[in-house]
Design an enzyme around this catalytic site. Structure first.
Site, mmCIF file in Angstrom:
data_model
loop_
_atom_site.group_PDB
_atom_site.id
_atom_site.type_symbol
_atom_site.label_atom_id
_atom_site.label_comp_id
_atom_site.label_asym_id
_atom_site.label_seq_id
_atom_site.Cartn_x
_atom_site.Cartn_y
_atom_site.Cartn_z
ATOM 1 N N ARG A 50 2.012 -6.521 -15.081
ATOM 2 C CA ARG A 50 2.440 -5.298 -14.398
ATOM 3 C C ARG A 50 3.892 -4.971 -14.707
ATOM 4 O O ARG A 50 4.254 -3.804 -14.887
ATOM 5 C CB ARG A 50 2.218 -5.425 -12.887
ATOM 6 C CG ARG A 50 2.429 -4.119 -12.129
ATOM 7 C CD ARG A 50 2.004 -4.220 -10.688
ATOM 8 N NE ARG A 50 2.853 -5.127 -9.927
ATOM 9 C CZ ARG A 50 2.727 -5.332 -8.607
ATOM 10 N NH1 ARG A 50 1.770 -4.708 -7.931
ATOM 11 N NH2 ARG A 50 3.526 -6.166 -7.973
ATOM 12 N N ARG A 103 20.051 6.204 -24.173
ATOM 13 C CA ARG A 103 20.447 5.812 -25.533
ATOM 14 C C ARG A 103 21.846 5.206 -25.564
ATOM 15 O O ARG A 103 22.221 4.527 -26.516
ATOM 16 C CB ARG A 103 20.379 7.018 -26.464
ATOM 17 C CG ARG A 103 18.970 7.568 -26.667
ATOM 18 C CD ARG A 103 18.986 8.859 -27.459
ATOM 19 N NE ARG A 103 19.746 9.908 -26.756
ATOM 20 C CZ ARG A 103 19.930 11.140 -27.236
ATOM 21 N NH1 ARG A 103 19.393 11.474 -28.404
ATOM 22 N NH2 ARG A 103 20.623 12.025 -26.544
ATOM 23 N N LYS A 150 6.812 0.036 -10.965
ATOM 24 C CA LYS A 150 7.526 -0.702 -9.913
ATOM 25 C C LYS A 150 9.010 -0.707 -10.299
ATOM 26 O O LYS A 150 9.533 -1.676 -10.862
ATOM 27 C CB LYS A 150 6.962 -2.114 -9.780
ATOM 28 C CG LYS A 150 7.300 -2.798 -8.452
ATOM 29 C CD LYS A 150 6.460 -4.028 -8.264
ATOM 30 C CE LYS A 150 6.879 -4.817 -7.030
ATOM 31 N NZ LYS A 150 6.680 -4.089 -5.767
ATOM 32 N N GLU A 183 0.636 4.509 1.746
ATOM 33 C CA GLU A 183 0.927 3.081 1.893
ATOM 34 C C GLU A 183 2.084 2.923 2.858
ATOM 35 O O GLU A 183 2.602 3.909 3.393
ATOM 36 C CB GLU A 183 1.255 2.463 0.532
ATOM 37 C CG GLU A 183 2.445 3.084 -0.174
ATOM 38 C CD GLU A 183 2.658 2.512 -1.569
ATOM 39 O OE1 GLU A 183 1.890 1.640 -1.989
ATOM 40 O OE2 GLU A 183 3.615 2.940 -2.241
#
Length: 289
Positions: A50, A103, A150, A183
């Site tokens: 993940r 960059r 995440k 959630e």
């Protein structure tokens, strides 16, 4: 405590990164929270997968292979001689300038591994259940910031946590932009209705939780019907049981939402069975160190 930073170990007091690191300046990075139980790192491969998926999506190149990252996590646990531990694995874009342009971040990403013990909630909440509240701050739109990334930018979650605390609760329910249950600030949410298990789908602003997936797997093996679809607050209020899942939280019962008792107002039977089965899984599923 010894902290891993870019291949070297530092004492806690000496563990530092540059003030020009884009992880600090902009939350430009990804992380994983991982648990170890009795020298077994639970679902380590899944967490690493993940992490690399999140990094790939934001075009952040991690200079270690997955196998090398696993070895670094294991080495940090051994260095700290922890039997049970919480591992925070962080990868930032690295050192850049005061502009947004990635960059400008020259050189490799910054890799940090911290290991310590953790107890997210007091033990009484696991025995008696949590009281939680719906808050005004909604979950980020998936089109704006995909919940499957995440990332280090958790301000959305922190604002919701502040609102929960100001309401006298320890956790908050976050809705999506359509008003469905998404959630909590750091956990996925489940309800039980008529002995069947329901949780919001990943496409509705929720993270693909590894503990969430483990609970769904355990429930199916227990022949508990499982469903991943949208949940309204009405359905939540009238559920027989409710609980939250997360790496740090594990599985924690919820007995009151927005002043309304859930079921009997006590941790439910299915919730308690899932907790026992989950603790059994943590003894066998992972990488030994």
């Amino acid at each position: 405590m010894k902290v891993y930073i870019n291949g070297k170990f530092y004492k806690k007091e000496q563990a530092k990164i540059s003030v020009f690191d884009h992880g600090l300046l902009y939350g430009d990075g990804v992380f994983e929270g991982i648990r170890a139980y009795n020298r077994l790192v639970f679902k380590l491969k899944e967490h690493i997968d993940r992490l690399y998926e999140s990094a790939h999506t934001i075009m952040l190149e991690i200079p270690l292979t997955k196998e090398e990252m696993i070895k670094a996590v294991i080495a940090t646990l051994r260095k700290n001689n922890l039997k049970d531990a919480y591992i925070r694995l962080i990868v930032t874009r690295g050192i850049g300038d005061l502009g947004l342009d990635p960059r400008k971040c020259k050189g490799n990403a910054t890799i940090i591994i911290i290991t310590d013990t953790i107890k997210l909630y007091p033990e009484k909440f696991y025995q008696e259940g949590l009281r939680i509240v719906t808050v005004p701050t909604v979950r980020n739109l998936p089109e704006a910031l995909n919940p499957q990334i995440k990332s280090l930018n958790y301000l959305n979650n922190i604002l919701a946590k502040i609102e929960a605390i100001n309401s006298g609760c320890d956790e908050a329910i976050m809705l999506d932009s359509l008003g469905y249950v998404a959630e909590c600030t750091g956990d996925n949410i489940f309800i039980v209705r008529n002995k069947e298990l329901y949780t919001p789908p990943q496409c509705m602003g929720t993270l693909r939780g590894i503990t969430r997936d483990t609970v769904l797997e355990i429930a199916r093996k227990m022949r508990i019907p499982t469903h991943e679809h949208v949940i309204t607050r009405h359905e939540l209020y009238n559920a027989d049981e409710c609980f939250l899942t997360g790496t740090a939280a594990e599985i924690i019962p919820v007995v009151n939402v927005d002043g309304r008792s859930i079921g009997t107002g006590k941790p439910g039977e299915i919730t308690q069975k899932l907790i026992r089965k989950f603790h059994q899984r943590t003894k066998t599923d992972g990488i030994r160190y």
